[in-house]
Scaffold this active site. Structure first.
Site, PDB file in Angstrom:
ATOM      1  N   GLU A 138       0.838  -1.199   0.000  1.00 26.94           N
ATOM      2  CA  GLU A 138       0.000   0.000   0.000  1.00 26.94           C
ATOM      3  C   GLU A 138       0.863   1.235   0.000  1.00 26.94           C
ATOM      4  OE1 GLU A 138      -2.935   0.232   3.015  1.00 26.94           O
ATOM      5  OE2 GLU A 138      -4.229  -1.238   2.069  1.00 26.94           O
TER       6      GLU A 138
ATOM      7  N   HIS B  83      -9.489  10.624   2.905  1.00 28.98           N
ATOM      8  CA  HIS B  83      -9.185   9.569   1.945  1.00 28.98           C
ATOM      9  C   HIS B  83      -9.357  10.144   0.556  1.00 28.98           C
ATOM     10  CE1 HIS B  83      -8.840   5.812  -0.127  1.00 28.98           C
ATOM     11  NE2 HIS B  83      -8.427   5.274   1.000  1.00 28.98           N
TER      12      HIS B  83
ATOM     13  N   ARG C 164      -1.186   9.909   1.242  1.00 30.41           N
ATOM     14  CA  ARG C 164      -2.610  10.187   1.091  1.00 30.41           C
ATOM     15  C   ARG C 164      -2.947  11.666   0.960  1.00 30.41           C
ATOM     16  NH1 ARG C 164      -5.801   6.091   5.096  1.00 30.41           N
ATOM     17  NH2 ARG C 164      -5.710   4.393   3.626  1.00 30.41           N
TER      18      ARG C 164
ATOM     19  N   HIS D 175     -11.628  10.797   6.661  1.00 27.18           N
ATOM     20  CA  HIS D 175     -11.409   9.358   6.838  1.00 27.18           C
ATOM     21  C   HIS D 175     -10.900   8.992   8.227  1.00 27.18           C
ATOM     22  CE1 HIS D 175     -10.796   5.326   5.481  1.00 27.18           C
ATOM     23  NE2 HIS D 175      -9.473   5.363   5.614  1.00 27.18           N
TER      24      HIS D 175
ATOM     25  N   ARG E  30      -1.225   9.446   8.890  1.00 23.89           N
ATOM     26  CA  ARG E  30      -1.217   8.016   9.199  1.00 23.89           C
ATOM     27  C   ARG E  30      -0.705   7.196   8.021  1.00 23.89           C
ATOM     28  NH1 ARG E  30      -5.831   3.763   8.831  1.00 23.89           N
ATOM     29  NH2 ARG E  30      -6.430   5.111   7.123  1.00 23.89           N
TER      30      ARG E  30
HETATM   31  C1  LIG Z   1     -14.155   2.767   5.247  1.00 24.51           C
HETATM   32  C2  LIG Z   1     -12.944   2.620   6.123  1.00 24.51           C
HETATM   33  C3  LIG Z   1     -11.879   1.839   5.708  1.00 24.51           C
HETATM   34  C4  LIG Z   1     -10.746   1.698   6.512  1.00 24.51           C
HETATM   35  N1  LIG Z   1      -9.735   0.860   6.114  1.00 24.51           N
HETATM   36  C5  LIG Z   1      -8.704   0.621   6.962  1.00 24.51           C
HETATM   37  C6  LIG Z   1      -7.716  -0.361   6.647  1.00 24.51           C
HETATM   38  O1  LIG Z   1      -7.772  -1.011   5.626  1.00 24.51           O
HETATM   39  N2  LIG Z   1      -6.713  -0.545   7.557  1.00 24.51           N
HETATM   40  C7  LIG Z   1      -6.620   0.156   8.724  1.00 24.51           C
HETATM   41  O2  LIG Z   1      -5.698  -0.068   9.499  1.00 24.51           O
HETATM   42  N3  LIG Z   1      -7.557   1.070   9.035  1.00 24.51           N
HETATM   43  C8  LIG Z   1      -8.591   1.306   8.198  1.00 24.51           C
HETATM   44  N4  LIG Z   1      -9.544   2.226   8.538  1.00 24.51           N
HETATM   45  C9  LIG Z   1      -9.439   2.895   9.834  1.00 24.51           C
HETATM   46  C10 LIG Z   1      -9.818   1.906  10.914  1.00 24.51           C
HETATM   47  O3  LIG Z   1     -10.911   1.143  10.497  1.00 24.51           O
HETATM   48  C11 LIG Z   1     -10.193   2.620  12.196  1.00 24.51           C
HETATM   49  O4  LIG Z   1      -9.265   3.598  12.515  1.00 24.51           O
HETATM   50  C12 LIG Z   1     -10.238   1.630  13.349  1.00 24.51           C
HETATM   51  O5  LIG Z   1     -11.033   0.538  12.984  1.00 24.51           O
HETATM   52  C13 LIG Z   1     -10.770   2.302  14.582  1.00 24.51           C
HETATM   53  O6  LIG Z   1     -11.025   1.309  15.538  1.00 24.51           O
HETATM   54  P1  LIG Z   1     -11.550   1.721  16.962  1.00 24.51           P
HETATM   55  O7  LIG Z   1     -11.784   0.450  17.688  1.00 24.51           O
HETATM   56  O8  LIG Z   1     -10.667   2.725  17.547  1.00 24.51           O
HETATM   57  O9  LIG Z   1     -12.939   2.480  16.675  1.00 24.51           O
HETATM   58  P2  LIG Z   1     -14.217   2.002  15.872  1.00 24.51           P
HETATM   59  O10 LIG Z   1     -13.976   0.763  15.139  1.00 24.51           O
HETATM   60  O11 LIG Z   1     -14.717   3.155  15.106  1.00 24.51           O
HETATM   61  O12 LIG Z   1     -15.255   1.708  17.047  1.00 24.51           O
HETATM   62  C14 LIG Z   1     -15.823   2.750  17.787  1.00 24.51           C
HETATM   63  C15 LIG Z   1     -16.969   2.219  18.607  1.00 24.51           C
HETATM   64  O13 LIG Z   1     -17.379   3.163  19.571  1.00 24.51           O
HETATM   65  C16 LIG Z   1     -18.796   3.230  19.602  1.00 24.51           C
HETATM   66  N5  LIG Z   1     -19.160   4.543  20.150  1.00 24.51           N
HETATM   67  C17 LIG Z   1     -18.813   5.767  19.669  1.00 24.51           C
HETATM   68  N6  LIG Z   1     -19.290   6.734  20.476  1.00 24.51           N
HETATM   69  C18 LIG Z   1     -19.956   6.115  21.482  1.00 24.51           C
HETATM   70  C19 LIG Z   1     -20.682   6.578  22.614  1.00 24.51           C
HETATM   71  N7  LIG Z   1     -20.834   7.883  22.898  1.00 24.51           N
HETATM   72  N8  LIG Z   1     -21.251   5.668  23.439  1.00 24.51           N
HETATM   73  C20 LIG Z   1     -21.133   4.342  23.172  1.00 24.51           C
HETATM   74  N9  LIG Z   1     -20.471   3.851  22.121  1.00 24.51           N
HETATM   75  C21 LIG Z   1     -19.876   4.725  21.287  1.00 24.51           C
HETATM   76  C22 LIG Z   1     -19.181   2.987  18.162  1.00 24.51           C
HETATM   77  O14 LIG Z   1     -20.532   2.621  18.056  1.00 24.51           O
HETATM   78  C23 LIG Z   1     -18.202   1.879  17.789  1.00 24.51           C
HETATM   79  O15 LIG Z   1     -18.666   0.633  18.222  1.00 24.51           O
HETATM   80  C24 LIG Z   1     -10.680   2.384   7.749  1.00 24.51           C
HETATM   81  C25 LIG Z   1     -11.748   3.175   8.153  1.00 24.51           C
HETATM   82  C26 LIG Z   1     -12.880   3.292   7.366  1.00 24.51           C
HETATM   83  C27 LIG Z   1     -14.017   4.134   7.832  1.00 24.51           C
END
Ligand SMILES: Cc1cc2nc3c(=O)[nH]c(=O)nc-3n(C[C@H](O)[C@H](O)[C@H](O)COP(=O)(O)OP(=O)(O)OC[C@H]3O[C@@H](n4cnc5c(N)ncnc54)[C@H](O)[C@@H]3O)c2cc1C
Length: 501
Positions: free
Chosen positions: A111, A222, A266, A327, A362
């Site tokens: 990538e 993105h 990016r 993103h 990132r």
């Molecule tokens: C379309 C897309 C593609 C991506 N592709 C990649 C990739 O290929 N590789 C990579 O490394 N990263 C990628 N990313 C980034 C990566 O997915 C995220 O940065 C990472 O998954 C974040 O994980 P997290 O557990 O921190 O948060 P999240 O996975 O966003 O989880 C957050 C959680 O908190 C909950 N929440 C939020 N606020 C509250 C609240 N007030 N009360 C209760 N619950 C709450 C939400 O409902 C959710 O369950 C991508 C992101 C997107 C959007």
């Protein structure tokens, strides 16, 4: 002594933390705003970066991470995350994630800005869904207490320490420590790849609880989301496999912009597309994947293939219209290497946290890894270092202080998003940021009685934090581009923001 833990959020970071805490004997509750399976994690396509090949090394992964971070990544964080890559992948496999294999070995993709092919994927482009599926199954199997469709509206603070959460329905839950794993803030902007739950809640919760945010001006856009039928992301990996960007005349304009063309960092690609779109009076540019062939596109990118075809476009024969979209937030709640924030009892992991890993930009596919690594580290820190004193955060500038002040105009999400797109978007300018900050200070949202208004109040506070940090950073670095200060400043500093009620 920590015995009870509340984890807010059920993406890779929250689920990893919950499973690790449960395995260490803690009494864990996971609170999540929507379904247990809904999060940014679920939509991650490209994959997870980790050193798993003999011709790759941790030092190479660290070097790529630091280069992408444009001088602002913390080497200690990069080393901690990259060094844990192999082990983390092994743990995910043990949890049931089936990464794609080729010739009996893990299949590794290349990538943007990675010097080695080290991106593991699952089900082609459904890596995040595979990770969530496996971790959710393990959490349910373990009998972890889960509260779905439950929004944390505020943190309970007594004597400077977080001791519980206040739910939107009025209920209060007491605990020994709270782990924020609430993900990103894509919905600060009208165009975003993030699902509806990504409204920056954790950043606002932490600010109101007295915690410090770091480097929140760095928002990654993105470069390529579909410009038809919603901003569905068209993964970097499509460009990694050879797709190219063309203007309305079919010219491959990225060749004129950067030596790495479509695989430039990016922010470079996103700004180049935004500028090209401006030249084209707002018309989207096109991603040309026709050289890859229908069979390959369907096999390697099944989800994107189905989505693009669902919009009536056969991308094996015609280019797809694409636009940049918000993103990923590189900054976040400032933590040390054990997820500890500046407020005792409050921890943060994953996208909501700032560990210093991503710096000003990132490196693709580093965030799933960061979430999984810190999801575990936060629990190790709680258990093994519970007796140690307040964490030392990276020192730097004095925090910018935001205060409640004379708000006299109602605003809605559309107003916040429009202002953010214009003033806090791909290109910023000092006078515009100043005006935006003043406007935001006069805005208020209806009292947060339902999810939407509670989210809007959070977005408004996050917008103020981003505007203040972006105004204070009088340079262009990584994802933060100031048209009135296009050079990189000689001195490197982090920005910090806190809230004073
Ligand atoms: C379309 C897309 C593609 C991506 N592709 C990649 C990739 O290929 N590789 C990579 O490394 N990263 C990628 N990313 C980034 C990566 O997915 C995220 O940065 C990472 O998954 C974040 O994980 P997290 O557990 O921190 O948060 P999240 O996975 O966003 O989880 C957050 C959680 O908190 C909950 N929440 C939020 N606020 C509250 C609240 N007030 N009360 C209760 N619950 C709450 C939400 O409902 C959710 O369950 C991508 C992101 C997107 C959007």
């Amino acid at each position: 002594m920590t015995e009870r833990l509340i984890v807010v959020g059920s993406g890779v970071a929250g689920l990893t933390a919950a499973l690790a805490a449960h395995a260490r004997g803690l009494d864990v509750t996971v609170i999540t705003k929507s379904l247990l399976t809904e999060s940014n994690t679920r939509y991650a396509q490209g994959g997870i970066a980790a050193v798993t090949a003999d011709d790759d090394s941790v030092s190479s992964h660290v070097a790529d991470t630091l280069r992408a971070g444009a001088g602002l990544s913390e080497p200690t964080s990069a080393e901690a995350v990259c060094a844990a890559g192999t082990e983390t992948v092994a743990e995910l496999i043990a949890a049931g994630v089936r990464f794609d294999v080729s010739d009996g070995r893990l299949a590794r993709g290349l990538e943007a800005a990675h010097s080695r092919a080290r991106i593991l994927h699952a089900d082609g482009d459904a890596t995040g869904a595979a990770i969530v599926g496996a971790l959710v199954a393990r959490a349910l199997e373990a009998g972890i207490d889960v509260r779905e469709h439950t929004m944390v509206a505020d943190l309970l603070v007594r004597d400077g320490r977080v001791h519980g959460v206040h739910l939107l329905d009025g209920e209060q839950l007491d605990t020994d420590a709270v782990v924020l794993a609430t993900g990103g803030a894509g919905h600060l902007y009208p165009y975003t790849t993030n699902p509806a739950v990504a409204t920056g809640d954790g950043l606002a919760l932490a600010l109101r609880a007295g915690a410090v945010l770091a480097d929140v001006e760095f928002v990654q856009f993105h470069p390529t989301s579909l410009a038809v039928g919603g901003n569905v992301l068209v993964s970097e990996a499509v460009r990694g496999e050879g797709a190219v960007l063309r203007d309305v005349h079919g010219h491959r304009f990225m060749l004129d912009v950067h030596p790495d063309a479509e695989l430039a960092p990016r922010d470079v690609v996103a700004r180049a597309i935004a500028r090209q779109m401006a030249v084209q009076n707002g018309a989207p540019v096109h991603l040309d994947a026709t050289a890859l062939g229908a069979d390959f596109l369907a096999r390697r990118f099944p989800t994107i293939d189905a989505t693009v075809r669902g919009r009536g476009i056969d991308w094996s024969v015609e280019p797809v219209p694409v636009t940049p979209a918000a993103h990923y937030v590189m900054g976040g709640v400032a933590t040390d290497l054990w997820g500890r924030t500046s407020v005792p009892g409050l921890l943060a992991v994953g996208e909501v946290a700032w560990t210093g890993l991503h710096g000003a930009n990132r490196l693709a596919s580093n965030s799933l890894l960061e979430g999984a690594v810190f999801g575990r580290r936060v629990v190790d820190g709680l258990i093994e270092q519970s007796a140690s004193s307040t964490p030392t955060l990276t020192s730097g500038e004095e925090p910018i202080v935001l205060r409640a002040a004379g708000a006299d105009r109602w605003c809605g999400r559309d107003d916040i998003q429009q202002l953010a797109w214009e003033a806090l978007g791909l290109e910023r300018e000092g006078a515009l940021l100043d005006r935006a900050l003043q406007t935001l200070t006069t805005w208020q949202v209806a009292s947060p009685t339902d999810v939407k208004s509670a989210e809007d109040a959070n977005l408004l506070l996050v917008a103020r934090a981003v505007a203040a940090a972006a105004l204070a950073r009088e340079e262009s670095r990584g994802a933060h581009w100031r048209t009135d200060a296009p050079d990189v400043a000689r001195s490197v500093r982090h920005s910090f923001v806190r809230w004073e009620a």
